[in-house]
Write an enzyme that holds these catalytic residues in place. Structure first.
Site, PDB file in Angstrom:
ATOM      1  N   CYS A  75       8.253  -6.823  11.327  1.00 41.19           N
ATOM      2  CA  CYS A  75       8.114  -7.505  10.031  1.00 41.19           C
ATOM      3  C   CYS A  75       8.931  -6.842   8.934  1.00 41.19           C
ATOM      4  O   CYS A  75       9.232  -7.468   7.926  1.00 41.19           O
ATOM      5  CB  CYS A  75       6.645  -7.587   9.637  1.00 41.19           C
ATOM      6  SG  CYS A  75       5.890  -5.985   9.294  1.00 41.19           S
ATOM      7  N   ARG A  92      10.957 -15.701   6.264  1.00 44.37           N
ATOM      8  CA  ARG A  92       9.855 -15.592   5.297  1.00 44.37           C
ATOM      9  C   ARG A  92      10.061 -16.618   4.191  1.00 44.37           C
ATOM     10  O   ARG A  92       9.108 -17.268   3.745  1.00 44.37           O
ATOM     11  CB  ARG A  92       9.798 -14.177   4.684  1.00 44.37           C
ATOM     12  CG  ARG A  92       9.398 -13.074   5.651  1.00 44.37           C
ATOM     13  CD  ARG A  92       7.970 -13.217   6.134  1.00 44.37           C
ATOM     14  NE  ARG A  92       7.002 -13.242   5.042  1.00 44.37           N
ATOM     15  CZ  ARG A  92       6.554 -12.162   4.399  1.00 44.37           C
ATOM     16  NH1 ARG A  92       6.936 -10.959   4.759  1.00 44.37           N
ATOM     17  NH2 ARG A  92       5.661 -12.276   3.423  1.00 44.37           N
ATOM     18  N   GLN A  94       3.669 -13.781   7.281  1.00 46.77           N
ATOM     19  CA  GLN A  94       4.625 -13.093   8.141  1.00 46.77           C
ATOM     20  C   GLN A  94       4.675 -13.748   9.527  1.00 46.77           C
ATOM     21  O   GLN A  94       5.745 -13.971  10.085  1.00 46.77           O
ATOM     22  CB  GLN A  94       4.210 -11.615   8.286  1.00 46.77           C
ATOM     23  CG  GLN A  94       5.098 -10.831   9.209  1.00 46.77           C
ATOM     24  CD  GLN A  94       6.509 -10.663   8.651  1.00 46.77           C
ATOM     25  OE1 GLN A  94       6.666 -10.208   7.531  1.00 46.77           O
ATOM     26  NE2 GLN A  94       7.519 -11.030   9.417  1.00 46.77           N
ATOM     27  N   HIS A 153      -1.837 -10.749   7.747  1.00 50.18           N
ATOM     28  CA  HIS A 153      -0.578 -11.045   7.046  1.00 50.18           C
ATOM     29  C   HIS A 153      -0.063 -12.389   7.579  1.00 50.18           C
ATOM     30  O   HIS A 153       0.936 -12.459   8.289  1.00 50.18           O
ATOM     31  CB  HIS A 153       0.423  -9.909   7.327  1.00 50.18           C
ATOM     32  CG  HIS A 153       1.603  -9.876   6.418  1.00 50.18           C
ATOM     33  ND1 HIS A 153       1.760 -10.731   5.347  1.00 50.18           N
ATOM     34  CD2 HIS A 153       2.710  -9.080   6.410  1.00 50.18           C
ATOM     35  CE1 HIS A 153       2.903 -10.447   4.729  1.00 50.18           C
ATOM     36  NE2 HIS A 153       3.502  -9.469   5.358  1.00 50.18           N
ATOM     37  N   ARG A 193      -1.092  -9.981  -2.995  1.00 48.09           N
ATOM     38  CA  ARG A 193      -1.083  -8.879  -2.008  1.00 48.09           C
ATOM     39  C   ARG A 193      -2.105  -7.867  -2.504  1.00 48.09           C
ATOM     40  O   ARG A 193      -1.939  -7.274  -3.567  1.00 48.09           O
ATOM     41  CB  ARG A 193       0.299  -8.235  -1.920  1.00 48.09           C
ATOM     42  CG  ARG A 193       0.282  -6.934  -1.126  1.00 48.09           C
ATOM     43  CD  ARG A 193       1.650  -6.481  -0.707  1.00 48.09           C
ATOM     44  NE  ARG A 193       2.190  -7.347   0.324  1.00 48.09           N
ATOM     45  CZ  ARG A 193       3.308  -7.092   1.030  1.00 48.09           C
ATOM     46  NH1 ARG A 193       3.975  -5.977   0.807  1.00 48.09           N
ATOM     47  NH2 ARG A 193       3.730  -7.930   1.951  1.00 48.09           N
ATOM     48  N   ASP A 233       5.406  -2.525  14.599  1.00 49.71           N
ATOM     49  CA  ASP A 233       5.343  -2.425  13.134  1.00 49.71           C
ATOM     50  C   ASP A 233       5.199  -0.945  12.804  1.00 49.71           C
ATOM     51  O   ASP A 233       4.975  -0.105  13.701  1.00 49.71           O
ATOM     52  CB  ASP A 233       4.152  -3.257  12.605  1.00 49.71           C
ATOM     53  CG  ASP A 233       4.098  -3.331  11.083  1.00 49.71           C
ATOM     54  OD1 ASP A 233       5.093  -2.963  10.417  1.00 49.71           O
ATOM     55  OD2 ASP A 233       3.044  -3.753  10.552  1.00 49.71           O
TER      56      ASP A 233
END
Ligand code: CP
Ligand code: NVA
Length: 310
Positions: free
Chosen positions: A265, A293, A138, A135, A108, A226
């Site tokens: 998410c 996930r 996700q 991402h 990340r 988000d």
């Protein structure tokens, strides 16, 4: 040493064709089913995944760690700050060294260019655990969640409401490769940048930009939002002011199809981008999404280590 071509990196959904994404999703579903039956196929026995976090994480960190253990492997957790990266060792040299010790890297890191540099120099698979640009892990979990609840994504109408960010970009990639229709509604101040616009153009009409958030949500099978303030953003007050009309509340959800799902998410900022009655309401699948996930990334890990089916 594996050739650059044969290394199975997972950097972006748009790097893969539908057949490969379907293989990953099928393995994810199968691994989920086996886990629920109490089986832990040891596909990654004795493999070691290094996880490098330059930014905070709850879901990505825990789900990759648990996923590796369930598959018989191990993880090493690192942060950029405690590595020589913080003393100017290059990303490429870090990749070359790590490739001599571990079997894969999940990272990340805000800079997408740094992710690409790492993958370019690594001789082991690299997985994108979130950058400012995208991402992908996700969105694999999101698609798995949608399809478990409602069936194929290529028949679905999806609405993204709020900040045009990394999670949204991976949704653009997903409908581009797998099909479906995506409406995006974001204020002009926080709308798609040039890179996003070129990805939207590459979607060939599957993605539409719609100013009015209610119009974007109209008839949608899935409503997604988000945080208004992603990691790396600084203009918090301005964002909260400008993005307020994009809050997903009950009234916004009522513009969607009556069977529409709600996804986020996470982490969510209740009362900002989404109200608690939507987060905790009957249309919300945010915790199934978070659970997936784990399963989706086990599919990604299996694929990165050479598996195509289980
Ligand atoms: N959704 C997600 O990536 O969560 P974390 O930041 O907690 O990993
Ligand atoms: N868009 C958010 C996602 C967090 C998982 C961020 O980048 O901070």
């Amino acid at each position: 040493m594996a050739s650059a071509q044969s290394i199975r990196h997972f950097l972006d959904i748009k790097d893969h064709d539908a057949t490969t994404l379907r293989k990953i999703l099928d393995m994810s579903l199968r691994l989920k089913q086996l886990l629920k039956e109490g089986e832990h196929p040891q596909l990654l026995k004795d493999k070691v995944l290094a996880m490098i976090f330059e930014r905070e994480s709850t879901r990505t960190r825990v789900s990759f760690d648990v996923g590796m253990r369930q598959l018989g492997g191990e993880t090493i957790m690192l942060t950029g700050k405690e590595m020589q990266l913080s003393r100017e060792e290059t990303i490429a040299d870090t990749a070359r060294v790590m490739s001599r010790y571990v079997d894969a890297i999940m990272i990340r890191i805000l800079s997408h260019d740094d992710l690409l540099e790492l993958a370019g120099a690594a001789t082991i698979p690299v997985i994108n655990g979130l950058t400012r640009v995208s991402h992908p892990c996700q969105i694999l979990a999101d698609i798995q969640t949608f399809e478990e609840h409602r069936g194929p994504i290529n028949d679905a109408k999806v609405a993204w409401v709020g900040d045009a960010n990394n999670v949204m970009v991976s949704w653009v990639h997903a409908v581009t490769v797998l099909g479906g229709k995506l409406n995006i509604s974001a204020p002009k101040e926080y709308g798609p940048d040039q890179g996003m616009l070129s990805d939207i153009a590459a979607a060939g009409g599957k993605v539409e930009l719609i100013d009015d958030p209610r119009a974007a949500v109209d008839g949608a099978d899935l409503v997604i939002t988000d945080t208004w303030v992603s990691m790396g953003d600084s203009d918090v007050n301005e964002r909260r002011r400008i993005l307020k009309p994009y809050r997903v509340d009950k009234a916004m959800m009522s513009a969607a199809n009556s069977k529409a799902l709600f996804m986020h998410c996470l982490p969510a900022h209740r009362g900002d981008e989404v109200t608690s009655d939507v987060m905790d309401g009957p249309q919300s699948v945010v915790f199934d999404e978070a659970e997936n996930r784990l399963h989706a990334q086990k599919g990604v890990l299996a694929w990165c280590f050479g598996w195509d089916e289980i």
